[in-house]
Motif scaffolding. Structure first.
Motif, PDB file in Angstrom:
ATOM      1  N   VAL A  38      11.298   5.068   1.009  1.00 22.24           N
ATOM      2  CA  VAL A  38      11.721   4.914  -0.387  1.00 22.24           C
ATOM      3  C   VAL A  38      11.217   6.089  -1.220  1.00 22.24           C
ATOM      4  CG1 VAL A  38      11.448   3.487  -2.461  1.00 22.24           C
ATOM      5  CG2 VAL A  38      11.901   2.403  -0.260  1.00 22.24           C
ATOM      6  N   VAL A  39       9.952   6.446  -1.061  1.00 18.86           N
ATOM      7  CA  VAL A  39       9.366   7.556  -1.819  1.00 18.86           C
ATOM      8  C   VAL A  39      10.033   8.870  -1.440  1.00 18.86           C
ATOM      9  CG1 VAL A  39       7.236   8.880  -2.198  1.00 18.86           C
ATOM     10  CG2 VAL A  39       7.170   6.387  -2.195  1.00 18.86           C
ATOM     11  N   LEU A  40      10.306   9.070  -0.155  1.00 13.75           N
ATOM     12  CA  LEU A  40      10.970  10.294   0.289  1.00 13.75           C
ATOM     13  C   LEU A  40      12.346  10.432  -0.344  1.00 13.75           C
ATOM     14  CD1 LEU A  40      10.906  12.808   2.072  1.00 13.75           C
ATOM     15  CD2 LEU A  40      11.849  11.413   3.920  1.00 13.75           C
ATOM     16  N   GLU A  41      13.073   9.333  -0.426  1.00 10.95           N
ATOM     17  CA  GLU A  41      14.401   9.374  -1.053  1.00 10.95           C
ATOM     18  C   GLU A  41      14.286   9.721  -2.541  1.00 10.95           C
ATOM     19  OE1 GLU A  41      18.347   9.549  -1.333  1.00 10.95           O
ATOM     20  OE2 GLU A  41      17.232   9.320   0.521  1.00 10.95           O
ATOM     21  N   LYS A  42      13.295   9.145  -3.230  1.00 10.85           N
ATOM     22  CA  LYS A  42      13.078   9.466  -4.650  1.00 10.85           C
ATOM     23  C   LYS A  42      12.751  10.946  -4.827  1.00 10.85           C
ATOM     24  CE  LYS A  42      11.343   4.998  -6.225  1.00 10.85           C
ATOM     25  NZ  LYS A  42      10.185   4.282  -6.777  1.00 10.85           N
ATOM     26  N   MET A  43      11.893  11.470  -3.962  1.00 12.75           N
ATOM     27  CA  MET A  43      11.515  12.881  -4.041  1.00 12.75           C
ATOM     28  C   MET A  43      12.705  13.785  -3.751  1.00 12.75           C
ATOM     29  SD  MET A  43       8.324  13.082  -4.956  1.00 12.75           S
ATOM     30  CE  MET A  43       7.845  14.731  -4.477  1.00 12.75           C
ATOM     31  N   ASN A  44      13.530  13.409  -2.773  1.00 16.76           N
ATOM     32  CA  ASN A  44      14.729  14.195  -2.449  1.00 16.76           C
ATOM     33  C   ASN A  44      15.700  14.226  -3.624  1.00 16.76           C
ATOM     34  OD1 ASN A  44      13.826  14.833   0.120  1.00 16.76           O
ATOM     35  ND2 ASN A  44      14.991  13.226   1.123  1.00 16.76           N
ATOM     36  N   TYR A  63      13.703  16.356  -6.584  1.00 17.20           N
ATOM     37  CA  TYR A  63      13.356  17.755  -6.348  1.00 17.20           C
ATOM     38  C   TYR A  63      14.262  18.475  -5.346  1.00 17.20           C
ATOM     39  CZ  TYR A  63       9.089  16.426  -8.752  1.00 17.20           C
ATOM     40  OH  TYR A  63       8.185  15.973  -9.689  1.00 17.20           O
ATOM     41  N   GLY A  64      15.233  17.769  -4.774  1.00 14.24           N
ATOM     42  CA  GLY A  64      16.116  18.392  -3.789  1.00 14.24           C
ATOM     43  C   GLY A  64      15.585  18.188  -2.377  1.00 14.24           C
ATOM     44  N   LYS A 102       9.262  23.864   0.371  1.00 10.86           N
ATOM     45  CA  LYS A 102       8.736  24.611  -0.768  1.00 10.86           C
ATOM     46  C   LYS A 102       7.251  24.314  -0.965  1.00 10.86           C
ATOM     47  CE  LYS A 102       9.400  25.370  -5.703  1.00 10.86           C
ATOM     48  NZ  LYS A 102      10.103  24.964  -6.908  1.00 10.86           N
ATOM     49  N   PHE A 103       6.880  23.035  -0.893  1.00 11.20           N
ATOM     50  CA  PHE A 103       5.483  22.640  -1.023  1.00 11.20           C
ATOM     51  C   PHE A 103       4.636  23.310   0.056  1.00 11.20           C
ATOM     52  CE2 PHE A 103       1.959  19.967   0.356  1.00 11.20           C
ATOM     53  CZ  PHE A 103       1.269  19.783  -0.821  1.00 11.20           C
ATOM     54  N   GLU A 104       5.089  23.244   1.304  1.00 12.15           N
ATOM     55  CA  GLU A 104       4.328  23.811   2.419  1.00 12.15           C
ATOM     56  C   GLU A 104       4.183  25.328   2.289  1.00 12.15           C
ATOM     57  OE1 GLU A 104       6.313  22.278   5.895  1.00 12.15           O
ATOM     58  OE2 GLU A 104       5.388  20.301   5.660  1.00 12.15           O
ATOM     59  N   ASN A 105       5.234  26.016   1.836  1.00 17.50           N
ATOM     60  CA  ASN A 105       5.159  27.473   1.654  1.00 17.50           C
ATOM     61  C   ASN A 105       4.209  27.861   0.536  1.00 17.50           C
ATOM     62  OD1 ASN A 105       6.933  28.111   3.733  1.00 17.50           O
ATOM     63  ND2 ASN A 105       8.725  28.065   2.392  1.00 17.50           N
TER      64      ASN A 105
END
Length: 120
Positions: free
Chosen positions: A90-96, A99-100, A106-109
């Motif tokens: 659920v959280v992953l879908e909200k973040m997608n 933020y795309g 992007k976070f990892e880079n």
């Protein structure tokens, strides 16, 4: 059938526990404090995370709009893992949505940390 019922109960529990309302008695500073507490939160568990993975550093993750919470070590229960995985999806879908789909890369880079988010 049993797992479907558990899944539905877990989703219902997760949705019913979310309260994003602002009361008229809250000040702006209280609202900002509550917003910090209401970041989407990924739940992680397990004894050892893969090398270079972030282990719940919320001071880093909050700058990117999410939090990580360690809910258990190596002795995670089956039901607890199921609930955490449902939460993480659920959280992953909200973040997608917010933020795309490439927000993790992007976070990892930018931070040099890898994210390990249990989903299954």
């Amino acid at each position: 059938m049993k797992y479907l019922l558990i899944l539905l109960l877990a989703i219902l529990l997760f949705v019913s526990c979310v309260d994003n309302s602002k009361t008229s008695n809250q000040t702006d500073s209280e609202t900002a404090e509550n917003d910090t507490e209401n970041f989407p939160t990924f739940q992680i568990y397990g004894e050892l995370l893969p090398v270079d993975c972030l282990n719940g550093e919320n001071s880093i993750t909050e700058k990117y709009g999410f939090r990580m919470e360690r809910i258990a070590g190596c002795n995670v229960g089956v039901f607890q893992a199921i609930i955490a995985n449902i939460n993480n999806k659920v959280v992953l879908e909200k973040m997608n949505i917010k933020y795309g789909k490439n927000w993790q890369a992007k976070f990892e880079n930018e931070t040099g940390y890898k994210l390990w988010i249990p989903l299954d």
